[in-house]
Design a protein around this motif. Structure first.
Motif, PDB file in Angstrom:
ATOM      1  N   LEU A  19       0.825  -1.210   0.000  1.00 53.19           N
ATOM      2  CA  LEU A  19       0.000   0.000   0.000  1.00 53.19           C
ATOM      3  C   LEU A  19       0.858   1.258   0.000  1.00 53.19           C
ATOM      4  N   ILE A  20       1.992   1.213   0.691  1.00 49.81           N
ATOM      5  CA  ILE A  20       2.940   2.339   0.625  1.00 49.81           C
ATOM      6  C   ILE A  20       3.417   2.517  -0.814  1.00 49.81           C
ATOM      7  N   CYS A  21       3.805   1.417  -1.454  1.00 43.57           N
ATOM      8  CA  CYS A  21       4.293   1.489  -2.834  1.00 43.57           C
ATOM      9  C   CYS A  21       3.210   2.007  -3.780  1.00 43.57           C
ATOM     10  N   ARG A  22       1.997   1.482  -3.619  1.00 46.33           N
ATOM     11  CA  ARG A  22       0.904   1.933  -4.482  1.00 46.33           C
ATOM     12  C   ARG A  22       0.623   3.416  -4.288  1.00 46.33           C
ATOM     13  N   SER A  23       0.605   3.862  -3.041  1.00 49.79           N
ATOM     14  CA  SER A  23       0.274   5.262  -2.758  1.00 49.79           C
ATOM     15  C   SER A  23       1.323   6.209  -3.328  1.00 49.79           C
ATOM     16  N   MET A  24       2.608   5.849  -3.188  1.00 52.90           N
ATOM     17  CA  MET A  24       3.640   6.780  -3.646  1.00 52.90           C
ATOM     18  C   MET A  24       3.731   6.799  -5.174  1.00 52.90           C
ATOM     19  N   TYR A  25       3.181   5.770  -5.811  1.00 52.23           N
ATOM     20  CA  TYR A  25       3.187   5.722  -7.272  1.00 52.23           C
ATOM     21  C   TYR A  25       1.947   6.383  -7.872  1.00 52.23           C
ATOM     22  N   GLU A  26       0.779   6.196  -7.205  1.00 50.41           N
ATOM     23  CA  GLU A  26      -0.482   6.651  -7.799  1.00 50.41           C
ATOM     24  C   GLU A  26      -1.125   7.861  -7.126  1.00 50.41           C
ATOM     25  N   PHE A  27      -0.802   8.149  -5.841  1.00 51.65           N
ATOM     26  CA  PHE A  27      -1.644   9.072  -5.076  1.00 51.65           C
ATOM     27  C   PHE A  27      -0.931  10.295  -4.504  1.00 51.65           C
ATOM     28  N   VAL A  28       0.326  10.537  -4.849  1.00 55.10           N
ATOM     29  CA  VAL A  28       1.045  11.683  -4.287  1.00 55.10           C
ATOM     30  C   VAL A  28       0.353  12.993  -4.631  1.00 55.10           C
ATOM     31  N   SER A  29      -0.201  13.093  -5.822  1.00 54.72           N
ATOM     32  CA  SER A  29      -0.790  14.362  -6.269  1.00 54.72           C
ATOM     33  C   SER A  29      -1.990  14.780  -5.429  1.00 54.72           C
ATOM     34  N   GLU A  30      -2.693  13.813  -4.816  1.00 60.24           N
ATOM     35  CA  GLU A  30      -3.911  14.182  -4.084  1.00 60.24           C
ATOM     36  C   GLU A  30      -3.630  15.001  -2.828  1.00 60.24           C
ATOM     37  N   PRO A  31      -2.806  14.517  -1.883  1.00 58.01           N
ATOM     38  CA  PRO A  31      -2.550  15.343  -0.694  1.00 58.01           C
ATOM     39  C   PRO A  31      -1.529  16.451  -0.928  1.00 58.01           C
ATOM     40  N   PHE A  32      -0.698  16.314  -1.976  1.00 56.42           N
ATOM     41  CA  PHE A  32       0.367  17.297  -2.164  1.00 56.42           C
ATOM     42  C   PHE A  32       0.066  18.333  -3.236  1.00 56.42           C
ATOM     43  N   SER A  33      -1.008  18.159  -3.953  1.00 53.07           N
ATOM     44  CA  SER A  33      -1.411  19.127  -4.978  1.00 53.07           C
ATOM     45  C   SER A  33      -0.313  19.359  -6.008  1.00 53.07           C
ATOM     46  N   VAL A  34       0.487  18.344  -6.271  1.00 55.95           N
ATOM     47  CA  VAL A  34       1.508  18.403  -7.316  1.00 55.95           C
ATOM     48  C   VAL A  34       1.457  17.086  -8.080  1.00 55.95           C
ATOM     49  N   THR A  35       1.903  17.115  -9.325  1.00 58.53           N
ATOM     50  CA  THR A  35       1.927  15.900 -10.133  1.00 58.53           C
ATOM     51  C   THR A  35       3.294  15.251  -9.992  1.00 58.53           C
ATOM     52  N   PRO A 116      -4.903   8.326   0.209  1.00 53.19           N
ATOM     53  CA  PRO A 116      -4.323   9.662   0.351  1.00 53.19           C
ATOM     54  C   PRO A 116      -3.489   9.835   1.614  1.00 53.19           C
ATOM     55  N   VAL A 117      -3.853   9.130   2.699  1.00 52.04           N
ATOM     56  CA  VAL A 117      -3.074   9.237   3.933  1.00 52.04           C
ATOM     57  C   VAL A 117      -1.818   8.382   3.841  1.00 52.04           C
ATOM     58  N   PHE A 118      -1.915   7.205   3.218  1.00 53.02           N
ATOM     59  CA  PHE A 118      -0.701   6.425   2.952  1.00 53.02           C
ATOM     60  C   PHE A 118       0.294   7.261   2.140  1.00 53.02           C
ATOM     61  N   ALA A 119      -0.239   8.069   1.217  1.00 47.07           N
ATOM     62  CA  ALA A 119       0.632   8.886   0.359  1.00 47.07           C
ATOM     63  C   ALA A 119       1.340   9.994   1.123  1.00 47.07           C
ATOM     64  N   GLN A 120       0.927  10.230   2.362  1.00 43.97           N
ATOM     65  CA  GLN A 120       1.587  11.251   3.184  1.00 43.97           C
ATOM     66  C   GLN A 120       2.738  10.671   4.003  1.00 43.97           C
ATOM     67  N   THR A 121       2.923   9.352   3.944  1.00 44.20           N
ATOM     68  CA  THR A 121       3.991   8.734   4.720  1.00 44.20           C
ATOM     69  C   THR A 121       5.255   8.669   3.871  1.00 44.20           C
ATOM     70  N   MET A 122       6.201   7.868   4.293  1.00 40.27           N
ATOM     71  CA  MET A 122       7.438   7.697   3.538  1.00 40.27           C
ATOM     72  C   MET A 122       7.107   7.386   2.086  1.00 40.27           C
ATOM     73  N   VAL A 127      10.540  13.927   2.698  1.00 31.53           N
ATOM     74  CA  VAL A 127      11.113  15.041   1.930  1.00 31.53           C
ATOM     75  C   VAL A 127      10.549  16.374   2.423  1.00 31.53           C
ATOM     76  N   LEU A 128       9.235  16.407   2.681  1.00 30.54           N
ATOM     77  CA  LEU A 128       8.613  17.641   3.163  1.00 30.54           C
ATOM     78  C   LEU A 128       9.189  18.043   4.518  1.00 30.54           C
ATOM     79  N   MET A 262       0.991  16.799  12.466  1.00 29.92           N
ATOM     80  CA  MET A 262       0.454  15.930  11.434  1.00 29.92           C
ATOM     81  C   MET A 262       1.305  14.681  11.244  1.00 29.92           C
ATOM     82  N   ARG A 263       2.599  14.763  11.482  1.00 24.94           N
ATOM     83  CA  ARG A 263       3.469  13.591  11.318  1.00 24.94           C
ATOM     84  C   ARG A 263       2.950  12.420  12.142  1.00 24.94           C
ATOM     85  N   THR A 264       2.605  12.701  13.382  1.00 26.21           N
ATOM     86  CA  THR A 264       2.099  11.634  14.246  1.00 26.21           C
ATOM     87  C   THR A 264       0.619  11.372  13.993  1.00 26.21           C
ATOM     88  N   ALA A 265      -0.146  12.423  13.690  1.00 22.95           N
ATOM     89  CA  ALA A 265      -1.593  12.257  13.477  1.00 22.95           C
ATOM     90  C   ALA A 265      -1.890  11.324  12.308  1.00 22.95           C
TER      91      ALA A 265
END
Length: 456
Positions: A19-35, A116-122, A127-128, A262-265
């Motif tokens: 799920l980490i791999c899927r999120s960082m490949y497909e879902f970064v743009s949703e919480p980060f508003s960047v492609t 989207p929350v998985f995409a906020q993790t490593m 980097v943020l 937010m890091r812990t939340a």
């Protein structure tokens, strides 16, 4: 040749990893508003690494957007908050799902609410964190010169209390009423027991475990008073620094404080989500004919549900360890004994370690090294905890220790936050503490200078 980022050490199930791999490949743009997509990853000996080139590209993208739009970072943090709240609300839907009618589509639907929350993790948050920490450090150094570092430590607190720190306070309060410890412990287990789970591993704290923890608190009235006083002083110190800042600078600090929270939340939200998934895991186990479906990847589960087939229970050997390679949306699980990812490590013989001071103080004591969650129970009162990085399931161990030393982390990490909450010396980011130190080593922790010296 790919240059791998050194990565973070985490015990995690194949489902979590996928799920980490899927999120960082497909879902970064949703919480980060960047492609952006992180297309490459690897996991070896519990260390997750990503392509350093992609880390640099994402860092530069954040920097570029921040320069062009002063509200960019604030917007990311607002999106963080919204996605975390949405996930917690949707956990109710997970619990109400008609589990025994679980299909490929309903399983995918349940998983997608967390993406989207998985995409906020490593690696995105990693980097943020680096970018925002450097931005505020530079700001304070420019404004206050040699006082900048001192002020940074004062302002680097969460914007509000995380649930793991609220839990600590509730445990202390429960110890004030020894005649009601059983009832209080039942309440604590029901409300906070899930904090003992992490990365789809572990079990919730029980009433008996909370009872032992509460009974182990010496002088609870004094302990609670000191805890509240430290919290009040931290807020006062941060407010005093904020008064010295200009409005634009205050905005940057407020953003950092929200990021600390937010890091812990976000981790807590995913932990609670994993707890709510437990009944679904039981259904998956029966449907797929395995002992624990969490040792399958997301894609393996989808395929099995679609084809309505049973899985070979030999897959459970992954419990003993596994590695993986991830590239362009595809994940390949490797046996833990597969040597194709092995990297040579030099033998280490070091008498002094250096790291970053997260919470000041100086102590001497014996070391307890915790490399995996099953070892948390070996922590004793009055010892110094050495680990890769702490998470909320370390609560009992952190309450017992006199100091904290970690391999990883920045000033916004869990160990840094909790050490300041508890007023215990803490040195983070030593990189090699768990490799150099062993149980019983006597060390001196100087969290004024950021050094750990082996005495014998």
């Amino acid at each position: 040749m790919i240059q791998w980022n050194s990565g973070v050490v985490r015990e995690q199930t194949p489902l979590w990893s996928s799920l980490i791999c899927r999120s960082m490949y497909e879902f970064v743009s949703e919480p980060f508003s960047v492609t952006f997509s992180f297309t490459k990853g690897r996991f070896i000996e519990n260390r997750m690494c990503i392509d350093q080139k992609e880390v640099d590209e994402f860092y530069n993208l954040i920097q570029k957007n921040d320069k062009e739009d002063s509200n960019f970072l604030h917007g990311i943090l607002e999106e963080y908050d919204q996605q975390v709240s949405k996930l917690i609300e949707n956990c109710v839907k997970v619990e109400k799902l008609k589990k025994f009618n679980l299909t490929m589509s309903s399983f995918k639907e349940v998983i997608d609410i967390s993406m989207p929350v998985f995409a906020q993790t490593m690696p995105t948050a990693y980097v943020l964190d680096q970018y925002m920490e450097k931005k505020v450090r530079d700001l304070l150094e420019k404004e206050f010169k040699e006082k900048g570092e001192e002020y940074f430590h004062k302002i680097a607190i969460p914007s509000k209390k995380n649930i793991s720190t609220i839990e600590i306070e509730e445990v202390l309060k429960s110890a004030l009423e020894p005649e009601e410890i059983k009832q209080k412990s039942e309440y604590l287990a029901k409300k906070y027991g899930w904090l003992n789970m992490r990365h789809f591993k572990g079990t919730a704290f029980t009433q008996k475990e909370y009872e032992r923890r509460v009974l182990g608190i010496k002088e609870p009235k004094k302990a609670l008073r000191e805890y509240k006083e430290k919290e009040k002083q931290r807020r006062k110190d941060a407010d005093e620094v904020m008064k010295l800042m200009k409005e634009k600078e205050r905005r940057s600090i407020e953003n950092l404080q929200k990021l600390v929270y937010m890091r812990t939340a976000k981790k807590d939200a995913l932990t609670y989500y994993g707890y709510c998934l437990l009944p679904i895991r039981e259904v998956l186990n029966k449907k797929l004919g395995v002992e624990d479906a969490y040792y399958l990847t997301y894609w393996e589960i989808l395929e099995a549900l679609q084809k309505k087939t049973k899985m070979d229970n030999k897959i459970m050997k992954r419990r003993d360890g596994y590695n993986y390679l991830f590239e362009n949306g595809k994940m390949r699980i490797l046996d833990k004994d597969d040597k194709s990812l092995e990297e040579k490590e030099e033998s280490l013989s070091v008498k002094e370690l250096k790291g970053m001071c997260a919470s000041k103080g100086k102590v001497r004591g014996e070391v307890v090294v915790i490399r995996k969650r099953e070892e948390i129970a070996k922590m004793k009162y009055g010892k110094i905890i050495v680990t890769t990085m702490t998470t909320p399931d370390f609560g009992i161990a952190l309450a017992k220790c006199i100091a904290i030393i970690t391999d990883e982390g920045g000033i916004t990490c869990h160990a840094a936050i909790i050490s300041r909450e508890l007023g215990k010396p803490c040195i983070i980011g030593t990189k090699i503490a768990t490799k150099v130190l062993k149980d019983g080593d006597l060390v001196e922790v100087d969290a004024e200078k950021g050094t750990v010296k082996k005495i014998k």
